[in-house]
Design an enzyme around this catalytic site. Structure first.
Site, PDB file in Angstrom:
ATOM      1  CG  ASP A   3      61.819 -31.228  99.302  1.00  0.00           C
ATOM      2  OD1 ASP A   3      60.636 -30.837  99.290  1.00  0.00           O
ATOM      3  OD2 ASP A   3      62.171 -32.293  99.841  1.00  0.00           O
ATOM      4  NE  ARG A  62      53.410 -38.654  90.962  1.00  0.00           N
ATOM      5  CZ  ARG A  62      53.564 -38.998  92.232  1.00  0.00           C
ATOM      6  NH1 ARG A  62      53.503 -40.246  92.593  1.00  0.00           N
ATOM      7  NH2 ARG A  62      53.781 -38.091  93.153  1.00  0.00           N
ATOM      8  CG  ASP A  90      61.112 -26.198  91.470  1.00  0.00           C
ATOM      9  OD1 ASP A  90      61.029 -27.292  92.084  1.00  0.00           O
ATOM     10  OD2 ASP A  90      62.196 -25.626  91.269  1.00  0.00           O
ATOM     11  CB  ALA A  91      58.844 -29.618  87.992  1.00  0.00           C
ATOM     12  N   GLY A  92      60.711 -29.952  90.850  1.00  0.00           N
ATOM     13  CA  GLY A  92      61.714 -30.825  91.465  1.00  0.00           C
ATOM     14  C   GLY A  92      61.323 -31.261  92.879  1.00  0.00           C
ATOM     15  CG  ASN A 150      57.054 -28.518 100.771  1.00  0.00           C
ATOM     16  OD1 ASN A 150      56.170 -29.105 101.391  1.00  0.00           O
ATOM     17  ND2 ASN A 150      58.298 -28.968 100.734  1.00  0.00           N
ATOM     18  CG  HIS A 183      62.247 -29.956 103.423  1.00  0.00           C
ATOM     19  ND1 HIS A 183      61.796 -31.185 102.991  1.00  0.00           N
ATOM     20  CD2 HIS A 183      63.568 -30.107 103.676  1.00  0.00           C
ATOM     21  CE1 HIS A 183      62.799 -32.042 102.987  1.00  0.00           C
ATOM     22  NE2 HIS A 183      63.888 -31.418 103.395  1.00  0.00           N
TER      23      HIS A 183
HETATM   24  C1  GAR Z   1      56.894 -31.462 108.866  1.00  0.00           C
HETATM   25  O1  GAR Z   1      58.113 -31.493 109.551  1.00  0.00           O
HETATM   26  C2  GAR Z   1      57.106 -31.216 107.388  1.00  0.00           C
HETATM   27  O2  GAR Z   1      58.139 -30.332 107.105  1.00  0.00           O
HETATM   28  C3  GAR Z   1      57.457 -32.587 106.908  1.00  0.00           C
HETATM   29  O3  GAR Z   1      56.517 -33.400 107.554  1.00  0.00           O
HETATM   30  C4  GAR Z   1      56.221 -32.845 108.844  1.00  0.00           C
HETATM   31  C5  GAR Z   1      54.728 -32.767 109.018  1.00  0.00           C
HETATM   32  O4  GAR Z   1      54.381 -32.540 110.349  1.00  0.00           O
HETATM   33  N1  GAR Z   1      57.413 -32.664 105.495  1.00  0.00           N
HETATM   34  C6  GAR Z   1      58.322 -33.346 104.775  1.00  0.00           C
HETATM   35  O5  GAR Z   1      59.204 -34.012 105.264  1.00  0.00           O
HETATM   36  C7  GAR Z   1      58.118 -33.243 103.276  1.00  0.00           C
HETATM   37  N2  GAR Z   1      59.284 -33.700 102.584  1.00  0.00           N
HETATM   38  P1  GAR Z   1      52.851 -32.442 110.812  1.00  0.00           P
HETATM   39  O6  GAR Z   1      52.095 -33.590 110.151  1.00  0.00           O
HETATM   40  O7  GAR Z   1      52.889 -32.544 112.286  1.00  0.00           O
HETATM   41  O8  GAR Z   1      52.330 -31.112 110.356  1.00  0.00           O
END
Ligand code: GAR
Length: 200
Positions: A144, A64, A140-142, A106, A108
């Site tokens: 979400d 990783r 950050d490192a966590g 990011n 979410h």
């Molecule tokens: C979005 O809803 C994004 O927030 C989520 O994946 C989807 C991507 O949609 N991300 C997560 O859940 C990250 N934890 P897309 O591929 O159509 O852009």
């Protein structure tokens, strides 16, 4: 225009919305590269526009940390001002955070800190909340956990299934992401101008 790198793992509809926004020459950012941890369909949105793409798969690296360093190097090669994780389903590590912390965001599909993780929409439905939504936050490192920059609420309908609710969240999320990227790079430019002036 500010240089934006996008990371994705799936269909990339958020990335597509950002690319469409950049078609307006008045939009203050351009997408200079789109990267993924897999051969994701979303990379097509960039390829179609002649925007460079890369894949940096965890399995192609010894471990990783090596993957994280390779990802940081791929991104750095495109000198982005801002990195946007838009449906990127991997946690980045210290190399990426060292290089891009504070300018790595990011998006979410929930109102963080509620429902972090990879199944935010399913978890919100299971919890029976009446309102969920979308969050753009600094990474950050966590998982979400970084500071929230912007949120938009979405009502849960009684007959929603995960796919329907996620699609409605994504409609809000696309607008939220485009607006937040514009606001961030505009604010960044203003502060740079201020710094430059005070340097004189
Ligand atoms: C979005 O809803 C994004 O927030 C989520 O994946 C989807 C991507 O949609 N991300 C997560 O859940 C990250 N934890 P897309 O591929 O159509 O852009």
């Amino acid at each position: 225009r500010a240089r934006v790198a996008v990371l994705l793992s799936g269909t990339g509809s958020l990335c597509a919305a950002l690319l469409e926004a950049t078609d307006d020459p008045a939009f203050p950012a351009e997408v200079v590269v789109v990267g993924s941890d897999r051969a994701a369909h979303g990379l097509e949105h960039a390829r179609r526009r002649g925007i460079p793409t890369f894949t940096c798969g965890l399995g192609e690296h010894a471990d990783r940390p090596a993957w994280d360093r390779a990802l940081a190097a791929e991104l750095a090669g495109h000198a982005p001002d801002l990195v946007v994780s838009a449906g990127f389903m991997k946690l980045v590590g210290p190399a990426v955070l060292d290089a891009f912390g504070g300018r790595l965001i990011n998006t979410h599909p929930a109102l963080l800190p509620a429902f972090p993780g990879a199944h935010a929409v399913r978890d919100a439905l299971a919890a029976g909340v009446a309102v969920t939504g979308a969050t753009v936050h600094l990474v950050d490192a966590g998982l979400d956990t970084g500071p929230v920059l912007a949120q938009r609420e979405v009502a849960v309908h009684p007959d929603d299934d995960e796919a329907e609710l996620h699609e409605r969240i994504k409609e809000a999320e696309r607008e939220l992401l485009v607006d937040t990227v514009a606001a961030l790079v505009t604010a960044g430019r203003t502060s740079e101008q201020r710094t430059r002036k005070s340097d004189r």
